[in-house]
Design an enzyme around this catalytic site. Structure first.
Site, PDB file in Angstrom:
ATOM      1  N   ASP A  42     -23.864  15.713 -24.565  1.00 18.69           N
ATOM      2  CA  ASP A  42     -22.437  16.060 -24.603  1.00 18.69           C
ATOM      3  C   ASP A  42     -21.626  15.176 -23.661  1.00 18.69           C
ATOM      4  O   ASP A  42     -21.040  15.636 -22.693  1.00 18.69           O
ATOM      5  CB  ASP A  42     -22.226  17.538 -24.274  1.00 18.69           C
ATOM      6  CG  ASP A  42     -22.883  17.934 -22.966  1.00 18.69           C
ATOM      7  OD1 ASP A  42     -23.778  17.210 -22.502  1.00 18.69           O
ATOM      8  OD2 ASP A  42     -22.489  18.970 -22.401  1.00 18.69           O
ATOM      9  N   HIS A  52       0.822  -1.222   0.000  1.00 26.06           N
ATOM     10  CA  HIS A  52       0.000   0.000   0.000  1.00 26.06           C
ATOM     11  C   HIS A  52       0.853   1.266   0.000  1.00 26.06           C
ATOM     12  O   HIS A  52       0.689   2.119  -0.900  1.00 26.06           O
ATOM     13  CB  HIS A  52      -0.960  -0.019   1.189  1.00 26.06           C
ATOM     14  CG  HIS A  52      -1.680   1.279   1.416  1.00 26.06           C
ATOM     15  ND1 HIS A  52      -2.535   1.832   0.487  1.00 26.06           N
ATOM     16  CD2 HIS A  52      -1.645   2.157   2.467  1.00 26.06           C
ATOM     17  CE1 HIS A  52      -3.016   2.981   0.957  1.00 26.06           C
ATOM     18  NE2 HIS A  52      -2.477   3.198   2.141  1.00 26.06           N
ATOM     19  N   GLU A  93       1.079   5.293  13.004  1.00 28.97           N
ATOM     20  CA  GLU A  93      -0.255   4.825  13.377  1.00 28.97           C
ATOM     21  C   GLU A  93      -0.300   3.329  13.651  1.00 28.97           C
ATOM     22  O   GLU A  93      -0.979   2.880  14.570  1.00 28.97           O
ATOM     23  CB  GLU A  93      -1.235   5.177  12.257  1.00 28.97           C
ATOM     24  CG  GLU A  93      -2.682   4.844  12.567  1.00 28.97           C
ATOM     25  CD  GLU A  93      -3.589   5.220  11.418  1.00 28.97           C
ATOM     26  OE1 GLU A  93      -4.688   4.655  11.340  1.00 28.97           O
ATOM     27  OE2 GLU A  93      -3.204   6.071  10.592  1.00 28.97           O
ATOM     28  N   ASP A  94       0.437   2.534  12.862  1.00 29.91           N
ATOM     29  CA  ASP A  94       0.259   1.084  12.899  1.00 29.91           C
ATOM     30  C   ASP A  94       1.444   0.296  13.442  1.00 29.91           C
ATOM     31  O   ASP A  94       1.375  -0.936  13.507  1.00 29.91           O
ATOM     32  CB  ASP A  94      -0.047   0.562  11.480  1.00 29.91           C
ATOM     33  CG  ASP A  94      -1.377   1.084  10.961  1.00 29.91           C
ATOM     34  OD1 ASP A  94      -2.231   1.445  11.796  1.00 29.91           O
ATOM     35  OD2 ASP A  94      -1.559   1.144   9.729  1.00 29.91           O
TER      36      ASP A  94
END
Length: 707
Positions: free
Chosen positions: A259, A48, A76-77
């Protein structure tokens, strides 16, 4: 390192070898930190951040941004902290990672507040460094590409968030390639069946109109050659979400949306843009009111181009955009293109200047908003693209949202002008403050030093700055009025005791107990009804201190001068153990100590629950409830009511329920004077021959309103 090879190839095309080495080092740390972690799809987690970095590399972002993207989930992880990253890669990279990281370690009162606080922090970090939002947009883009492995309800939630926040942000920053991709991916996740049906219709239309599209493109190319203009013509298909939005907003069927294809003509100079415009108007008739000159007056995100709509072959509408190479690059990359020009030693471009101005306006919105939720709602109202352009008396161009009024204009000029606005003149004529402005109008604001914002303005202003400034002024004024009112109420509640006679330590203690930030905030809460003046007075002087000039006239000690209500869920009576819940607008509500309805409040907001005592002389009739189970036979109810009446108690309400085992369940609400009187009534009921069971009855658990 095989995952890094593709990214390394991209960044080596424009970064120095030393910078590539820095990026490689950040990849190694991220890979090791995420070791063992996987995504919902089952892929190693490191795929990721590498994919996010690759999206940024396509924009040719600098090495610090690429490094921060690789590390953006590490704080964070994993066990790494911001300080660890700062030591390893420098403060700038650590700040970028911190700006993108969520606030999972903080506690919020609701999921909405947590989400809003995350957005607020991200936007404020963006003000310091725009690269934060570029990383976040790339992160969201890859997450949307891999949304299929999530549960349907989570996919829809993320898609809605993308359509409401992230794609408008990309638009506001001029990054149209990411904006378009986020919109189409969000549309696909939110409405998969509509997406498939529309995609199928577009594919079919593409086949039916292929000849017309090729002919139009050839006509435009031949026209450039005839006028000796160097340029190229690109045919493009409008993205699906754009078509869907048009169908919804104008209530059209797909066949009525003609269009769905457009053309882009890219030339080498601004002068040639206008030459091309005249040239193509010579072969196709322009459609009235469908021409926009975003070169002379760029959009607020710096976007520049000429837009014209023409009646092409067989009368089919054709949309054409005309721009230079630089404008085309800016249109796709927006603010991200700033680093490309910075790398080449060129000056900051128009997009950078305009986005900087918008980011600084975020600071003012943040200062005026009282909560994160309000801040995000205000920003969301400022993210959507439709805008008008009006002029100040000196000819300055002011950009406003569509539907903006003279009050919006006044606040766009300056907050002080908005606060003192009393009238407006548009094109030298008097103009209603609430009437929407139109493109090209000249607006003059009339002010008065004694004027102040009107709350009714909130009914018609549309710009984020106007709404935020008006709310801020009204809150400030309301807070001042509330503080003065709270001061008067508290002094009255103290009676003969003067406020300046109370020890500062006692004041500080009560401020802390009520979770106020200051004594002034406590006074404001009293004035607004969030706190009860008599209760605060009692806390200030101590529960056992007599307040001179106050006589006890009710059944509960310490509630002199207050509205007192007895809860209908547990019906407390004299001599029960009781507590009071502060309820703004109602005074205090008395509950039994063991009432199930107050357990959650007592746990989460203990400062709002106060132990109370009955007055020794409590008199009067109080409500109590009993549940009786008796044999369902003739005369049972008569015997029951007679027993209660014989104890000098009145029945207020009675409800009966039959049971299959030939029992009659009776809920009775009656009057009683105290616990002794109530016990006598219960004894009288128990001796009835029909009785099976009798108990004091409480209503089922309900939500207790405390504010």
């Amino acid at each position: 390192m095989y995952l890094f090879e593709g990214l390394e190839k991209k960044i080596s095309a424009y970064l120095s070898q030393q910078q590539v080495d820095y990026v490689r080092a950040s990849y190694i740390l991220a890979r090791d930190a995420h070791e063992g972690q996987t995504r919902s799809s089952g892929d190693p987690y490191i795929t990721h951040p590498v994919a996010v970095s690759s999206i940024l590399a396509d924009m040719r972002l600098d090495h610090e941004t690429i490094m921060a993207a690789l590390l953006h989930d590490v704080i964070e992880d994993t066990e790494y902290s911001k300080e660890d990253l700062s030591l390893a890669f420098g403060e700038t990279v650590a700040e970028l990672v911190e700006g993108v990281s969520k606030l999972d370690k903080l506690k919020f009162s609701s999921k909405q507040e947590a989400q809003a606080e995350n957005f607020r922090k991200m936007l404020m970090a963006m003000v310091k460094d725009i690269r934060v939002i570029l990383i976040k947009l790339s992160d969201r883009t890859h997450n949307m590409r891999t949304l299929g492995s999530l549960r349907p309800e989570k996919r829809r939630r993320i898609a809605l968030e993308t359509l409401e926040i992230y794609s408008p942000l990309a638009h506001r920053l001029g990054i149209y390639d990411i904006k378009n991709e986020l919109e189409d991916l969000g549309f696909q996740a939110m409405y998969p069946m509509r997406y498939r049906a529309l995609k199928s219709a577009v594919n079919q239309a593409r086949g039916n109109r292929k000849e017309i599209i090729e002919r139009t493109q050839q006509d435009l190319s031949n026209r450039l050659k005839k006028y000796n203009i160097n340029g190229r013509v690109q045919g493009r298909e409008k993205h699906l979400y754009s078509i869907y939005s048009k169908m919804r907003s104008k209530e059209l069927s797909f066949n009525e949306v003609m269009d769905i294809y457009g053309f882009r003509i890219i030339v080498d100079s601004v002068d040639n843009c206008y030459r091309v415009l005249g040239a193509i108007h010579g072969i196709y008739k322009p459609i009235e009111n469908r021409f926009k000159d975003y070169i002379a007056i760029p959009r607020s995100n710096g976007y520049q181009s000429l837009h014209t709509s023409l009646k092409g072959p067989h009368g089919i509408p054709v949309e054409v955009q005309i721009r230079t190479e630089e404008m085309d690059h800016m249109a796709d990359k927006g603010i991200a293109a700033h680093w490309h020009y910075k790398e080449n030693g060129e000056q900051d471009n128009n997009s950078q200047l305009r986005v900087n101005q918008w980011m600084q306006s975020l600071v003012e919105l943040q200062q005026n908003a009282s909560t994160s939720v309000e801040f995000i709602e205000t920003v969301k109202s400022d993210l959507f693209p439709d805008e008008i352009y009006v002029f100040s008396p000196k000819g300055k161009i002011i950009e406003l949202p569509t539907g903006a009024t003279a009050v919006d204009f006044a606040y766009a000029v300056h907050s002080g002008v908005g606060d003192t606005c009393v009238g407006a003149r548009v094109d030298h004529r008097n103009y209603s403050l609430s009437a929407p402005l139109e493109n090209g109008q000249s607006v003059e604001i009339i002010t008065s030093p004694r004027a102040k914002p009107n709350a009714n303005w909130l009914n018609f202003v549309v710009s984020a700055k106007a709404r935020s400034s008006i709310r801020h002024f009204l809150k400030r004024q309301h807070a001042d009025d509330a503080t003065n009112m709270g001061n008067r109420l508290l002094r009255h509640a103290l009676g003969m005791i003067k406020l300046d006679e109370i020890a500062q330590a006692d004041i500080d203690r009560v401020v802390e107990e009520t979770k106020s930030t200051s004594f002034e905030e406590l006074l404001a809460n009293i004035g607004m009804g969030n706190e009860i003046s008599a209760m605060i007075a009692r806390r200030l002087v101590g529960d056992n201190t007599e307040i001179p000039g106050k006589k006890s006239t009710v059944s509960i000690r310490g509630t002199e001068g207050l509205m007192v209500h007895f809860s209908r869920c547990c019906h407390p009576i004299p001599d029960d153990e009781i507590v009071a819940i502060l309820s703004p607008g109602k005074g205090v509500v008395i509950h039994q100590t063991g009432c199930s309805n107050i357990r959650k409040i007592a746990k989460e907001e203990p400062q709002r629950v106060l132990p109370m005592l009955w007055d020794s002389n409590a008199q009067g009739d109080f409500k109590a409830s009993v549940r009786v189970e008796a044999l369902n036979q003739q005369g049972t109810l008569a015997s029951l009511t007679a027993a209660i009446a014989s104890c000098d108690s009145s029945i207020i309400n009675m409800q009966t329920h039959d049971r299959e085992d030939n029992l009659l369940v009776v809920d009775i609400e009656m009057t009683t004077r105290n616990r002794i009187h109530f016990a006598n009534i219960m004894r009288k009921i128990r001796i009835l021959p029909e009785l099976q069971k009798v108990s004091r009855h409480s209503k089922p658990k309900t939500k207790v309103k405390t504010s």
